[in-house]
Design a protein around this motif. Structure first.
Motif, PDB file in Angstrom:
ATOM      1  N   ARG A 104      45.613  35.500  31.176  1.00  0.00           N
ATOM      2  CA  ARG A 104      46.770  34.736  31.682  1.00  0.00           C
ATOM      3  C   ARG A 104      48.025  35.600  31.690  1.00  0.00           C
ATOM      4  NH1 ARG A 104      44.553  31.096  27.965  1.00  0.00           N
ATOM      5  NH2 ARG A 104      46.397  31.200  26.611  1.00  0.00           N
ATOM      6  N   GLN A 105      48.199  36.400  30.659  1.00  0.00           N
ATOM      7  CA  GLN A 105      49.347  37.302  30.618  1.00  0.00           C
ATOM      8  C   GLN A 105      49.257  38.344  31.725  1.00  0.00           C
ATOM      9  OE1 GLN A 105      49.108  38.724  26.551  1.00  0.00           O
ATOM     10  NE2 GLN A 105      50.563  37.188  25.817  1.00  0.00           N
ATOM     11  N   ALA A 106      48.048  38.878  31.944  1.00  0.00           N
ATOM     12  CA  ALA A 106      47.847  39.867  33.013  1.00  0.00           C
ATOM     13  C   ALA A 106      48.221  39.290  34.371  1.00  0.00           C
ATOM     14  CB  ALA A 106      46.386  40.326  33.022  1.00  0.00           C
ATOM     15  N   LEU A 107      47.799  38.043  34.617  1.00  0.00           N
ATOM     16  CA  LEU A 107      48.096  37.417  35.900  1.00  0.00           C
ATOM     17  C   LEU A 107      49.586  37.126  36.053  1.00  0.00           C
ATOM     18  CD1 LEU A 107      44.994  35.064  36.165  1.00  0.00           C
ATOM     19  CD2 LEU A 107      45.382  37.231  37.328  1.00  0.00           C
ATOM     20  N   ASN A 108      50.271  36.906  34.944  1.00  0.00           N
ATOM     21  CA  ASN A 108      51.729  36.775  34.997  1.00  0.00           C
ATOM     22  C   ASN A 108      52.377  38.082  35.437  1.00  0.00           C
ATOM     23  OD1 ASN A 108      53.518  34.318  33.806  1.00  0.00           O
ATOM     24  ND2 ASN A 108      51.428  34.177  32.996  1.00  0.00           N
ATOM     25  N   TYR A 109      51.881  39.188  34.874  1.00  0.00           N
ATOM     26  CA  TYR A 109      52.426  40.505  35.244  1.00  0.00           C
ATOM     27  C   TYR A 109      52.177  40.839  36.719  1.00  0.00           C
ATOM     28  CZ  TYR A 109      53.550  42.106  30.483  1.00  0.00           C
ATOM     29  OH  TYR A 109      54.115  42.280  29.236  1.00  0.00           O
ATOM     30  N   ALA A 110      51.177  40.194  37.322  1.00  0.00           N
ATOM     31  CA  ALA A 110      50.772  40.560  38.685  1.00  0.00           C
ATOM     32  C   ALA A 110      51.297  39.621  39.767  1.00  0.00           C
ATOM     33  CB  ALA A 110      49.245  40.624  38.755  1.00  0.00           C
ATOM     34  N   TYR A 164      37.586  42.240  31.611  1.00  0.00           N
ATOM     35  CA  TYR A 164      37.529  41.939  33.039  1.00  0.00           C
ATOM     36  C   TYR A 164      38.110  43.088  33.857  1.00  0.00           C
ATOM     37  CZ  TYR A 164      36.471  37.217  31.471  1.00  0.00           C
ATOM     38  OH  TYR A 164      35.885  36.132  30.870  1.00  0.00           O
ATOM     39  N   GLY A 165      37.768  44.303  33.472  1.00  0.00           N
ATOM     40  CA  GLY A 165      38.266  45.485  34.172  1.00  0.00           C
ATOM     41  C   GLY A 165      37.852  45.535  35.629  1.00  0.00           C
ATOM     42  N   LYS A 166      36.705  44.921  35.937  1.00  0.00           N
ATOM     43  CA  LYS A 166      36.226  44.903  37.329  1.00  0.00           C
ATOM     44  C   LYS A 166      36.704  43.663  38.083  1.00  0.00           C
ATOM     45  CE  LYS A 166      32.099  47.681  36.412  1.00  0.00           C
ATOM     46  NZ  LYS A 166      30.603  47.738  36.502  1.00  0.00           N
ATOM     47  N   GLY A 167      37.530  42.882  37.427  1.00  0.00           N
ATOM     48  CA  GLY A 167      38.079  41.694  38.073  1.00  0.00           C
ATOM     49  C   GLY A 167      37.163  40.482  37.979  1.00  0.00           C
ATOM     50  N   PHE A 168      37.520  39.423  38.695  1.00  0.00           N
ATOM     51  CA  PHE A 168      36.734  38.179  38.710  1.00  0.00           C
ATOM     52  C   PHE A 168      37.199  37.319  39.877  1.00  0.00           C
ATOM     53  CE2 PHE A 168      40.387  37.609  35.910  1.00  0.00           C
ATOM     54  CZ  PHE A 168      40.943  36.422  36.355  1.00  0.00           C
ATOM     55  N   TRP A 224      47.158  39.513  43.446  1.00  0.00           N
ATOM     56  CA  TRP A 224      46.058  39.558  42.480  1.00  0.00           C
ATOM     57  C   TRP A 224      44.878  40.388  42.984  1.00  0.00           C
ATOM     58  CZ3 TRP A 224      45.852  33.843  40.321  1.00  0.00           C
ATOM     59  CH2 TRP A 224      46.978  33.649  39.498  1.00  0.00           C
ATOM     60  N   LYS A 225      44.754  40.514  44.299  1.00  0.00           N
ATOM     61  CA  LYS A 225      43.690  41.352  44.855  1.00  0.00           C
ATOM     62  C   LYS A 225      43.884  42.804  44.415  1.00  0.00           C
ATOM     63  CE  LYS A 225      41.263  42.290  49.190  1.00  0.00           C
ATOM     64  NZ  LYS A 225      41.234  42.049  50.660  1.00  0.00           N
ATOM     65  N   LYS A 226      45.130  43.192  44.210  1.00  0.00           N
ATOM     66  CA  LYS A 226      45.448  44.566  43.801  1.00  0.00           C
ATOM     67  C   LYS A 226      44.962  44.877  42.396  1.00  0.00           C
ATOM     68  CE  LYS A 226      49.575  44.367  46.710  1.00  0.00           C
ATOM     69  NZ  LYS A 226      51.052  44.183  46.718  1.00  0.00           N
ATOM     70  N   VAL A 279      40.861  35.684  44.951  1.00  0.00           N
ATOM     71  CA  VAL A 279      41.330  34.296  44.967  1.00  0.00           C
ATOM     72  C   VAL A 279      40.846  33.559  46.206  1.00  0.00           C
ATOM     73  CG1 VAL A 279      43.371  32.812  45.119  1.00  0.00           C
ATOM     74  CG2 VAL A 279      43.373  34.776  43.582  1.00  0.00           C
ATOM     75  N   LYS A 280      40.257  32.385  45.973  1.00  0.00           N
ATOM     76  CA  LYS A 280      39.898  31.480  47.060  1.00  0.00           C
ATOM     77  C   LYS A 280      40.915  30.341  47.066  1.00  0.00           C
ATOM     78  CE  LYS A 280      36.318  28.274  48.680  1.00  0.00           C
ATOM     79  NZ  LYS A 280      35.027  27.620  48.350  1.00  0.00           N
ATOM     80  N   ILE A 281      41.630  30.187  48.178  1.00  0.00           N
ATOM     81  CA  ILE A 281      42.662  29.156  48.281  1.00  0.00           C
ATOM     82  C   ILE A 281      42.053  27.868  48.835  1.00  0.00           C
ATOM     83  CG2 ILE A 281      44.877  28.522  49.320  1.00  0.00           C
ATOM     84  CD1 ILE A 281      45.460  31.551  49.565  1.00  0.00           C
ATOM     85  N   VAL A 282      42.311  26.764  48.167  1.00  0.00           N
ATOM     86  CA  VAL A 282      41.807  25.458  48.579  1.00  0.00           C
ATOM     87  C   VAL A 282      42.986  24.495  48.697  1.00  0.00           C
ATOM     88  CG1 VAL A 282      40.245  23.559  48.012  1.00  0.00           C
ATOM     89  CG2 VAL A 282      39.654  25.883  47.330  1.00  0.00           C
ATOM     90  N   SER A 283      43.026  23.711  49.774  1.00  0.00           N
ATOM     91  CA  SER A 283      44.131  22.760  49.980  1.00  0.00           C
ATOM     92  C   SER A 283      43.607  21.354  50.255  1.00  0.00           C
ATOM     93  CB  SER A 283      45.010  23.212  51.150  1.00  0.00           C
ATOM     94  OG  SER A 283      45.678  24.414  50.846  1.00  0.00           O
ATOM     95  N   PHE A 284      44.433  20.372  49.901  1.00  0.00           N
ATOM     96  CA  PHE A 284      44.124  18.964  50.139  1.00  0.00           C
ATOM     97  C   PHE A 284      45.411  18.256  50.530  1.00  0.00           C
ATOM     98  CE2 PHE A 284      41.474  20.550  46.658  1.00  0.00           C
ATOM     99  CZ  PHE A 284      40.197  20.282  47.131  1.00  0.00           C
ATOM    100  N   ASP A 285      45.282  17.049  51.120  1.00  0.00           N
ATOM    101  CA  ASP A 285      46.474  16.238  51.343  1.00  0.00           C
ATOM    102  C   ASP A 285      47.066  15.861  49.982  1.00  0.00           C
ATOM    103  OD1 ASP A 285      45.817  13.166  50.650  1.00  0.00           O
ATOM    104  OD2 ASP A 285      44.026  14.119  51.475  1.00  0.00           O
ATOM    105  N   TRP A 286      48.328  15.456  49.981  1.00  0.00           N
ATOM    106  CA  TRP A 286      49.086  15.311  48.735  1.00  0.00           C
ATOM    107  C   TRP A 286      48.461  14.300  47.772  1.00  0.00           C
ATOM    108  CZ3 TRP A 286      51.548  17.900  45.553  1.00  0.00           C
ATOM    109  CH2 TRP A 286      52.470  17.366  44.648  1.00  0.00           C
ATOM    110  N   GLN A 287      48.029  13.148  48.274  1.00  0.00           N
ATOM    111  CA  GLN A 287      47.471  12.142  47.374  1.00  0.00           C
ATOM    112  C   GLN A 287      46.168  12.619  46.741  1.00  0.00           C
ATOM    113  OE1 GLN A 287      49.491   9.860  46.615  1.00  0.00           O
ATOM    114  NE2 GLN A 287      50.892  10.290  48.292  1.00  0.00           N
TER     115      GLN A 287
END
Length: 536
Positions: free
Chosen positions: A307-313, A365-369, A397-399, A404-412
């Motif tokens: 989580r800290q790593a992802l904050n830095y990125a 997780y040196g090789k990512g996830f 984060w790809k760097k 990352v797979k982005i998923v979207s839904f309507d607001w409700q």
């Protein structure tokens, strides 16, 4: 025969012309009608059942609360209660109510009505505790009747115009909490007739009364001619129109199809300022847009170093430039610095990909996830384009090897899925309700608020040290003591990193120049429209 045919044609033409005239007269008969363009539809019109701004922005104009925020800030003043006093230990609060106020169904507003509403919200065994989970009540008052930590012991009518609250423990933000639009008082008669139906046919004491709701289209409200504030409302009708696309909504504003719009694209703010027929109101940014890690899921984000790593990125400056057009500031803590108790000593995670990679390697997780990231498809005041924000983060984060797979839904649907904890990570946000740090830190990050299906803490982050600090702060009535406790709490949160705090936005509301008296810059962004007027 020819004359008859001519007469018939003339008659039809006359009827057609008259129908146009009558239609025009019909529109004029509406009087002063305000059309508000917004990004998404309402979830429910029972304010105790919702937490989203699209719902509360409507219900705030149908209902009233015991106390309310002043026009210029988040200080609390009278509303349905004219005055109040508290005991020395601040466990007993006594409110003197306004006399002669009626609900929109003609029944009397009184102390019994107040007690009835609070009992409905707090007691899961109450026969009228129906229609949903009453999430805000749990957020603000430590759960429900019988729960450990529940704040309110009892609410009773002392007499017709006096209501008394007994608390199990003193609560510093108690007065600010009950001013929130979620705790507006509804007609007991309407609730008893159909407790679940209140969400579709609301009955309050407010300036406007419900007329109709066309799902994903419009909600129409009519002037309450018997409103207890004499001379108000100024408008005869208000229509909230759902228009999910920001650009289409702005086009509708420029053409005069709507009178007010929220969810303004930051790029369009400059266009508004150059248009002599439009005005721009920039709300005080009492909000936060953030990325939440779901710590209840068995994914790499359960590891603090990840989580800290992802904050830095995350390059927040890039997000602000590309998505907000500069109308936002980077978020360091879970609440903006305009809220008292903000810890100014805390330093943010800088954008540092080398540091991020190092931490990921240390965590194994040196090789990512791979990670799935929810992004809202509808514009929000704190996030005008969730998809674009997600795409910037996806690129960052790809760097460091995170796919990352982005998923979207309507607001409700989005609210439903995140409230149940179905996400791995999600973009979300919060607009402050009462100007108190408790409304950010306790609601969004305390273990108490991980209850599904309406979790306020969608990180499902459970820190006992944090909980102890927040409880102590909540039960204190000393602002200096509370400030120190909240400063300590923010240190814990920063280190544990359940979020990537992203931005504090400056939401823009654009409106026609003929719309007057709109207090659209108030830090509480649920607009009261009783004083708004149309001056053409």
């Amino acid at each position: 025969m020819k004359n008859l045919r001519k007469s018939m044609i003339l008659g039809i033409a006359l009827v057609f012309v008259l129908s146009i005239i009558l239609a025009a007269c019909g529109n004029k008969a509406e009087g002063k009608t305000l059309i508000w363009g917004r990004g998404a539809d309402t979830k429910s019109l029972d304010p105790a059942q919702v937490t989203d701004g699209e719902s509360l922005n409507v219900t705030r104009n149908i209902y009233d609360t015991l106390v309310d925020y002043k026009d210029e800030n988040t200080e609390v003043g009278p509303a349905l209660a004219e005055s109040w006093k508290t005991s020395k230990d601040q466990k007993t609060w006594t409110f003197n109510l306004k006399k002669g106020v009626k609900f929109q169904d003609g029944t009397d507003f009184n102390a019994e009505a107040v007690a009835f509403n609070f009992e409905r919200w707090m007691d899961k065994k109450n026969p009228y505790h129906k229609g949903g989970e009453f999430p805000y009540y749990g957020y603000m008052f430590g759960g429900y009747k019988g729960d450990k930590g529940h704040v309110i012991k009892s609410v009773k009518a002392v007499n017709k115009n006096t209501v008394q609250f007994k608390l199990n423990e003193p609560q510093g933000p108690f007065l600010a909490n009950i001013a929130m639009p979620a705790f507006a008082i509804a007609s007991p008669k309407a609730i008893k007739a159909d407790p679940e139906g209140l969400g579709k046919k609301p009955v309050g004491t407010g300036p406007f009364k419900f007329e109709s709701w066309k799902k994903n289209d419009t909600i129409s409200l009519l002037k309450n001619k018997d409103y207890w504030k004499k001379g108000y409302p100024k408008l005869d009708k208000v229509i909230f129109k759902s228009m999910p696309d920001n650009s289409a909504r702005f086009t509708a504003l420029k053409s005069g199809e709507i009178d007010v719009m929220d969810g303004l694209n930051p790029d369009d703010a400059k266009t508004v300022e150059k248009n002599n027929e439009l005005k721009l109101a920039e709300q005080q940014g009492m909000n936060v847009g953030y990325l939440s890690f779901n710590m209840s899921k068995n994914t790499p984000v359960k590891d603090k170093k990840v989580r800290q790593a992802l904050n830095y990125a995350v390059d927040k400056k890039s997000i602000i430039k590309s998505v907000y057009s500069g109308l936002a500031t980077p978020s360091i803590n879970p609440m903006p610095d305009s809220i008292w108790g903000f810890n100014k000593q805390i330093k943010d995670y800088p954008y540092d990909l080398k540091k991020a990679k190092k931490l990921l390697k240390e965590a194994g997780y040196g090789k990512g996830f791979k990670l799935e990231l929810y992004a809202p498809s509808d514009p929000r005041p704190y996030m005008p384009d969730g998809r674009k924000v997600a795409e910037v983060i996806q690129s960052d984060w790809k760097k460091i090897g995170v796919d990352v797979k982005i998923v979207s839904f309507d607001w409700q649907t989005y609210l439903d899925k995140t409230g149940k904890g179905q996400h791995e990570a999600a973009l979300f946000g919060w607009s402050g309700d009462n100007g108190d740090p408790d409304n950010f830190l306790y609601v969004l990050l305390d273990k108490d608020n991980t209850r599904t299906p309406n979790a306020g803490n969608i990180s499902f982050y459970k820190s006992e040290p944090l909980h102890k600090l927040l409880m102590k702060a909540q039960r204190s009535t000393d602002k200096n003591e509370r400030t120190k406790l909240y400063e300590k709490a923010q240190k814990i949160i920063k280190d544990d990193a359940p979020w990537v705090p992203l931005v504090h936005s400056t939401p823009g509301i654009a409106y026609q120049t003929y719309v007057g008296n709109g207090n659209f810059t108030h830090p509480i962004n649920y607009s009261k429209l009783a004083q708004v007027d149309i001056k053409k």
